[in-house]
Design a protein around this motif. Structure first.
Motif, PDB file in Angstrom:
ATOM      1  N   VAL A 273       0.899  -1.108  -0.053  1.00 34.16           N
ATOM      2  CA  VAL A 273       0.002   0.040   0.005  1.00 34.16           C
ATOM      3  C   VAL A 273       0.798   1.267  -0.128  1.00 34.16           C
ATOM      4  CG1 VAL A 273      -1.767   1.437   1.320  1.00 34.16           C
ATOM      5  CG2 VAL A 273      -1.851  -1.403   1.240  1.00 34.16           C
ATOM      6  N   VAL A 274       1.267   1.554  -1.105  1.00 34.13           N
ATOM      7  CA  VAL A 274       1.904   3.126  -1.450  1.00 34.13           C
ATOM      8  C   VAL A 274       1.405   3.953  -2.144  1.00 34.13           C
ATOM      9  CG1 VAL A 274       4.163   2.274  -0.607  1.00 34.13           C
ATOM     10  CG2 VAL A 274       3.265   1.629  -2.893  1.00 34.13           C
ATOM     11  N   ASP A 275       1.493   5.303  -2.001  1.00 31.39           N
ATOM     12  CA  ASP A 275       0.985   6.035  -2.924  1.00 31.39           C
ATOM     13  C   ASP A 275       1.848   6.511  -4.223  1.00 31.39           C
ATOM     14  OD1 ASP A 275      -1.197   6.239  -1.639  1.00 31.39           O
ATOM     15  OD2 ASP A 275      -1.162   8.268  -0.939  1.00 31.39           O
ATOM     16  N   THR A 276       2.207   5.449  -4.858  1.00 31.34           N
ATOM     17  CA  THR A 276       3.004   5.563  -6.280  1.00 31.34           C
ATOM     18  C   THR A 276       2.219   4.686  -7.252  1.00 31.34           C
ATOM     19  OG1 THR A 276       4.647   4.437  -4.821  1.00 31.34           O
ATOM     20  CG2 THR A 276       5.572   5.994  -6.307  1.00 31.34           C
ATOM     21  N   LEU A 277       2.405   4.992  -8.498  1.00 28.91           N
ATOM     22  CA  LEU A 277       1.963   4.355  -9.371  1.00 28.91           C
ATOM     23  C   LEU A 277       2.610   3.365  -9.869  1.00 28.91           C
ATOM     24  CD1 LEU A 277       0.667   7.333 -12.009  1.00 28.91           C
ATOM     25  CD2 LEU A 277      -0.681   6.040 -10.441  1.00 28.91           C
ATOM     26  N   ALA A 278       1.998   2.148 -10.442  1.00 26.55           N
ATOM     27  CA  ALA A 278       2.749   1.094 -10.702  1.00 26.55           C
ATOM     28  C   ALA A 278       3.901   1.345 -11.826  1.00 26.55           C
ATOM     29  CB  ALA A 278       1.729   0.005 -11.107  1.00 26.55           C
ATOM     30  N   PRO A 279       5.084   1.028 -11.688  1.00 26.81           N
ATOM     31  CA  PRO A 279       6.091   1.392 -12.643  1.00 26.81           C
ATOM     32  C   PRO A 279       6.024   0.356 -13.904  1.00 26.81           C
ATOM     33  CG  PRO A 279       7.037   0.298 -10.689  1.00 26.81           C
ATOM     34  CD  PRO A 279       5.610   0.490 -10.324  1.00 26.81           C
ATOM     35  N   GLU A 280       5.375  -1.038 -13.677  1.00 21.85           N
ATOM     36  CA  GLU A 280       5.211  -1.840 -14.617  1.00 21.85           C
ATOM     37  C   GLU A 280       4.223  -1.244 -15.698  1.00 21.85           C
ATOM     38  OE1 GLU A 280       4.723  -2.647 -11.595  1.00 21.85           O
ATOM     39  OE2 GLU A 280       5.509  -4.491 -10.934  1.00 21.85           O
ATOM     40  N   GLY A 281       3.371  -0.218 -15.359  1.00 21.83           N
ATOM     41  CA  GLY A 281       2.502   0.508 -16.259  1.00 21.83           C
ATOM     42  C   GLY A 281       3.296   1.227 -17.305  1.00 21.83           C
ATOM     43  N   PHE A 282       3.962   1.996 -16.728  1.00 23.46           N
ATOM     44  CA  PHE A 282       4.776   2.958 -17.788  1.00 23.46           C
ATOM     45  C   PHE A 282       5.897   2.331 -18.404  1.00 23.46           C
ATOM     46  CE2 PHE A 282       3.555   6.399 -14.593  1.00 23.46           C
ATOM     47  CZ  PHE A 282       2.763   6.995 -15.496  1.00 23.46           C
ATOM     48  N   ASN A 283       6.421   1.062 -17.858  1.00 20.34           N
ATOM     49  CA  ASN A 283       7.308   0.505 -18.742  1.00 20.34           C
ATOM     50  C   ASN A 283       6.734  -0.348 -19.941  1.00 20.34           C
ATOM     51  OD1 ASN A 283       9.725   0.896 -17.191  1.00 20.34           O
ATOM     52  ND2 ASN A 283       9.350  -0.862 -16.028  1.00 20.34           N
ATOM     53  N   GLY A 284       5.359  -0.451 -19.700  1.00 20.61           N
ATOM     54  CA  GLY A 284       4.817  -0.956 -21.023  1.00 20.61           C
ATOM     55  C   GLY A 284       4.643  -0.075 -22.235  1.00 20.61           C
ATOM     56  N   ILE A 285       4.678   1.324 -21.822  1.00 21.52           N
ATOM     57  CA  ILE A 285       4.860   2.459 -22.893  1.00 21.52           C
ATOM     58  C   ILE A 285       6.032   2.084 -23.816  1.00 21.52           C
ATOM     59  CG2 ILE A 285       5.010   4.540 -23.538  1.00 21.52           C
ATOM     60  CD1 ILE A 285       3.121   5.128 -21.104  1.00 21.52           C
ATOM     61  N   ALA A 286       7.177   1.700 -22.964  1.00 20.81           N
ATOM     62  CA  ALA A 286       8.477   1.863 -23.579  1.00 20.81           C
ATOM     63  C   ALA A 286       8.549   0.406 -24.500  1.00 20.81           C
ATOM     64  CB  ALA A 286       9.475   1.512 -22.350  1.00 20.81           C
TER      65      ALA A 286
END
Lengths: 362, 315
Positions: A273-286
């Motif tokens: 439970v952390v207030d950060t967006l999932a990095p896997e999501g942004f890596n999907g753009i790459a």
């Protein structure tokens, strides 16, 4: 040589490779500046990545690649319909939560289908999150990038609100681990690579499914037609609005499955439970950009980025900081944005050469 | 009374950075360049500024130190925005992709440099910048207590930037040109305006303001910087839309969002009895923006040419 340049596929491939090489060169320069004496060893470790640990390393690459292949497919699929799905972090996290919730609570299901049910519901949750920007884009003409970014935060805060009320491990500030029946089976590949998760098999199956949908089905044809020219597709009798919603729902479902595959993988990883967006999501753009939105390209790009990430963490032996990989990935994305333009110049250049010939013929 | 005073001063901590960053976004978007890299620019600016404070804090007067740090934060934000400008103006790249790349680059780069220089990724500083009371003005009853006691120099800077932004955008030749480049760049071009230069100016100004905004967000609310501005760049983007791309509306939107953030983090004494979960206040700004987007889409105030690379040949 000319033929080689003319073929669209090789042109695409060349632009991706250029972006990767540019990223790696700048990465190398940063490494040299940071620590000249160990630069060569560090860079070689980075390039070797997952291959430096035998089958264990390959298993790690496959496990790390699984979620980003899914989010990459999500972004790539939406790209084909002319939509930029930057909402993958939100879709990923709601999918992950639903999968974990079912994995922990629905133990009444038989083991053979428990994991499958969890994945299906994760897909539905992701689709729900994806359809909001889709509907707003189709029927209200709202920019899907803005709506997706907003949905990311709503998704993250919602999950962080619900987790402490449901499947919460208060000591670690994360979710409870899923039941063993909810862990995805390894489908026999554990005999080849011992530490691999079953998720990669599902990821590869989905790559093939998406390839078939995009290239061999009426739906895929219509989706791509909307991406090329929305007005023309409308003229041809395609319900463009419906197709936009459909595309965003499928994209959301894919990202949601990505979330499920991570936490049903049997590694014991739990959603914190952390207030950060999932990095896997942004890596999907790459991954999607590097794979040029084609399903098999995305598979390769996902494996490549996972490979680099492992290399980055191994570089710590030589005193390097693993964030160097994120820097390299960011530079690769930056240059792949250029590559689209470089490709355009090449294509237009050939057009200019062709046109006078046609006139001569007339 | 003291509750309201406390709430007001807390709200300023969120309101001012949101306002400045959203105004940064305004300059870029009004010139026709989508800037989703506000988050990354904030991180770079805050990092450079905090680093300066970390090293020079002991040897300088706190207010001068903060002002110099703000300038450094702004300039590093500008430098970072230059990459976005090159990609979106010269290379005609997809502006969203370029922005995404910058957003990924910024935190990784800050952690990398911080760990290289000082082993840990948090950059520490001590907050010595609070002004207990502005001389003379602080003695005014009521107003003095609200505006000129327990305040930061950045609060006044934020208001100054708001007024200046409005003046520049609506009362100068440059502002008119900037707005025209965001609406119909071909027409601006035929009137002899250099669209490329104007768009460069818009993007670089947005980098300067976003970089400064990053530092302004960190200074009063924390004592270290950990390569993160908690999604405020994206929130500022929502402020920009909620404020319908107009400076005074943006100020109102930023205040509303800042107020919601304050309630979510500090709590309201008279709302505590209602026991509404924090979650509600956290998502309110986002849900409100979605609703505004839905209702204003038919006659959107967004710059028409936003996101389109300028092509001279296209009429």
């Amino acid at each position: 040589m000319k033929k080689l340049f003319k073929s669209e596929a090789s042109l695409n491939f060349a632009s991706s490779v250029t972006a990767i090489i540019a990223g790696l060169i700048i990465g190398l320069i940063v490494i040299i500046i940071a620590n000249p004496s160990n630069a060569l060893n560090g860079f070689l470790t980075l390039i070797q990545g997952g291959f430096s640990n035998g089958t264990r390393g390959i298993g790690q690459v496959l496990n790390n690649a699984t979620p980003i292949i899914l989010t990459g497919l999500s972004v790539g699929f939406a790209f084909k319909t002319g939509l930029f799905n930057i909402g993958t972090p939100g879709q990923f996290v709601v999918g992950a939560f639903v999968a974990i919730y079912i994995g922990v609570e629905w133990t009444f299901l038989p083991g053979a289908i428990h994991w499958l049910v969890a994945i299906i519901f994760a897909a539905l949750a992701g689709a729900l999150w994806g359809c909001v920007p889709g509907i707003m884009k189709a029927y209200l003409n709202v920019n899907e990038v803005i709506a997706s970014i907003i949905m990311n935060y709503i998704g993250m805060y919602t999950v962080n609100y619900i987790v402490p009320l449901t499947v919460f491990n208060i000591n670690k500030n994360e979710t409870l681990p899923v039941a063993s029946s909810a862990v995805i089976p390894q489908f026999g590949i554990e005999h080849l690579i011992p530490n691999v998760n079953g998720g990669i098999v599902i990821a590869i199956i989905l790559v093939i499914v998406i390839h078939i949908i995009l290239n061999k089905s009426v739906l895929g044809y219509e989706l791509k037609a909307c991406g090329f020219n929305r007005d023309a597709s409308k003229y041809a009798g395609i319900n463009a609005k419906q197709k936009i919603v459909c595309s965003m729902m499928i994209a959301g479902a894919l990202a949601g499955i990505g979330g499920a595959l991570v936490y049903l993988g049997g590694t014991g990883k739990c959603l914190a439970v952390v207030d950060t967006l999932a990095p896997e999501g942004f890596n999907g753009i790459a991954v999607a950009l590097l794979g040029l939105s084609s399903p098999f390209g995305i598979l390769a790009a996902g494996l490549f980025i996972a490979h680099l990430t492992i290399g980055g963490s191994l570089m710590q032996i030589y005193g390097f900081i693993p964030q160097i990989v994120d820097i390299i990935i960011a530079i690769i994305i930056y240059f792949s944005a250029f590559a689209l333009m470089v490709k355009g110049i090449l294509a237009n250049g050939f057009h200019f050469k062709k046109k006078p010939k046609v006139k001569e013929g007339q | 009374m003291s509750d309201i005073l406390f709430l007001f001063q807390q709200t300023m901590f969120f309101f001012i950075p949101l306002l400045i960053v959203a105004l940064g976004g305004l300059f870029s978007e009004r010139s026709g360049i989508i800037n989703i890299a506000l988050e990354g620019m904030m991180i770079i600016g805050a990092f450079a500024g905090i680093f300066f404070i970390h090293f020079f804090q002991q040897s300088m007067d706190p207010q001068i130190c903060l002002l110099v740090a703000l300038l450094i934060a702004g300039l590093s934000g500008t430098l970072f925005a230059l990459f976005h400008a090159i990609a979106s103006i010269n290379m005609k790249a997809d502006q969203t992709i370029s922005g995404t790349a910058l957003n990924m680059f910024a935190p990784a780069f800050c952690i990398f440099v911080a760990r290289l220089v000082q082993q840990t990724q948090q950059v520490e500083f001590s907050n010595t910048f609070r002004i207990t009371k502005v001389p003379v003005l602080g003695d005014i009853p009521f107003i003095g207590e609200f505006l000129f006691q327990n305040t930061y120099i950045t609060n006044f800077l934020g208001i100054l930037i708001l007024v200046l932004s409005w003046l520049i955008l609506y009362k100068t030749r440059f502002g008119l040109r900037l707005r025209s480049c965001g609406e119909l760049p071909q027409a601006a071009d035929s009137a002899g305006i250099n669209v490329y230069k104007i768009r460069y100016a818009g993007t670089l100004i947005s980098g300067f303001l976003a970089g400064m905004g990053g530092l302004i967000f960190i200074v009063p609310t924390s004592t270290n910087f950990n390569a993160d501005v908690a999604g405020y760049g994206f929130l500022a983007l929502a402020v920009l839309i909620f404020g319908q791309w107009k400076p005074w509306h943006i100020a109102g939107a930023a205040f509303f969002f800042g107020f919601m953030k304050t309630i979510a983090s500090a709590g309201l004494p008279f709302l505590a009895s209602l026991s509404i979960p924090n979650y509600f206040y956290k998502i309110t700004p986002y849900v409100a923006t979605l609703i505004v987007l839905a209702f204003t889409s038919k006659n959107s105030a967004a710059p028409r040419a936003e996101g389109e690379p300028f092509d001279k040949g296209k009429r």
